[in-house]
Design a protein around this motif. Structure first.
Motif, short mmCIF file in Angstrom:
data_model
loop_
_atom_site.label_atom_id
_atom_site.label_comp_id
_atom_site.label_asym_id
_atom_site.label_seq_id
_atom_site.Cartn_x
_atom_site.Cartn_y
_atom_site.Cartn_z
N UNK A 107 71.93 36.80 83.48
CA UNK A 107 71.31 35.96 84.50
C UNK A 107 70.02 36.54 85.09
N UNK A 108 69.74 37.82 84.86
CA UNK A 108 68.51 38.41 85.36
C UNK A 108 67.39 38.45 84.34
N UNK A 109 67.66 38.02 83.14
CA UNK A 109 66.74 38.20 82.00
C UNK A 109 65.49 37.33 82.13
N UNK A 110 64.32 37.94 81.92
CA UNK A 110 63.06 37.19 81.99
C UNK A 110 62.99 36.15 80.88
N UNK A 111 63.54 36.45 79.71
CA UNK A 111 63.55 35.47 78.62
C UNK A 111 64.37 34.24 78.98
N UNK A 112 65.43 34.46 79.76
CA UNK A 112 66.32 33.35 80.10
C UNK A 112 65.69 32.43 81.13
N UNK A 113 64.84 32.98 81.98
CA UNK A 113 64.10 32.12 82.90
C UNK A 113 63.11 31.25 82.13
N UNK A 114 62.49 31.82 81.12
CA UNK A 114 61.62 31.03 80.27
C UNK A 114 62.42 29.98 79.51
N UNK A 115 63.58 30.35 78.99
CA UNK A 115 64.40 29.38 78.24
C UNK A 115 64.83 28.23 79.14
N UNK A 116 65.17 28.52 80.38
CA UNK A 116 65.57 27.47 81.31
C UNK A 116 64.44 26.47 81.51
N UNK A 117 63.22 26.97 81.70
CA UNK A 117 62.07 26.08 81.88
C UNK A 117 61.72 25.35 80.59
N UNK A 118 61.83 26.07 79.49
CA UNK A 118 61.52 25.53 78.17
C UNK A 118 62.38 24.30 77.87
#
Length: 252
Positions: A107-118
């Motif tokens: 839940x802290x991953x920078x890639x996962x924040x991008x994936x959420x927006x993506x």
């Protein structure tokens, strides 16, 4: 690409990477050329890159053909938790509807924040097709709540504290799939776009104990518990599939 390379295959590929003494330029994108030049990092051979892509794409059909036999039976035992703490069989998320289900690294991953927006950028298309957007993360309910609050993600969010969905789907994990040249370049690119790692969530006990090496993926499933029509397994950190492949699987 809709499947991951094995850790062994990736290790062998990594072994063939070399630092060149003759100035060359990557042709993947302008951002990658800039990042590569500034950091003087390893450079990927275009030939080897193309071979890797072909291998991953050609193995996708094989992975999909095994879903009903191997993965669906394992998923029958998986439970996840919603933000209110309710335990839910994971297959209930798509038994009566079609869903795009993204699995975060943590839940802290920078890639996962991008994936959420993506994925959220195409939510209007999913909504018009009756498709639900879901993110599952390997962590606690409190971590999932913090992720929801900080990202304002408009889809559904679930926690998998025991990582059982990741094990059932056989997502890869390990340092070799986390620290890669491509992942390093993507992190720089994401920071240039304004994304940041959430270090507080990244250093939560359950994430630290597992090393943060877990990779995720994306599936398209439902309606029907055993109906998984698309699966992408991240071969390394930041390995997002083409959004058009996801939309074709969920909304065509």
């Amino acid at each position: 690409m809709a499947s991951s390379l094995s850790t062994t295959h990736f290790s062998n590929s990594l072994h063939h990477l070399s630092i060149t003494t003759k100035p060359t330029t990557l042709s993947l994108s302008q951002n990658l050329r800039i990042c590569s030049k500034n950091l003087n990092i390893l450079k990927l051979s275009p030939t080897r890159f193309n071979v890797t892509t072909t291998f991953a794409a050609s193995s996708a059909g094989l992975e999909s053909s095994k879903l009903s036999e191997d993965i669906n039976s394992s998923l029958d035992l998986v439970k996840v938790f919603d933000l209110k703490g309710n335990e839910i069989p994971i297959s209930d998320l798509w038994k009566d509807r079609k869903a795009v289900v993204a699995f975060a690294r943590h839940f802290g991953c920078v890639f996962c924040r991008k994936r959420a927006d993506y994925l959220a950028s195409k939510k209007d298309i999913m909504d018009s097709s009756g498709v639900t957007l879901v993110i599952i993360g390997p962590g606690s309910i409190d971590q999932a709540k913090a992720f929801a609050e900080k990202t304002k993600f408009k889809g559904e969010i679930y926690a998998d504290p025991a990582h059982t969905s990741y094990e059932a789907l056989k997502f890869v994990s390990g340092a070799l799939t986390t620290f890669t040249p491509n992942a390093g370049l993507k992190i720089i690119q994401l920071y240039m776009e304004g994304y940041r790692q959430d270090w507080k969530l990244s250093f939560e006990k359950d994430t630290v104990e597992r090393g943060g090496w877990q990779q995720g993926g994306i599936i398209v499933a439902g309606p029907g518990k055993s109906n998984i029509s698309y699966i992408h397994k991240d071969k390394e950190a930041g390995d997002d599939p083409d959004i058009q492949d996801i939309l074709k699987a969920c909304c065509s």
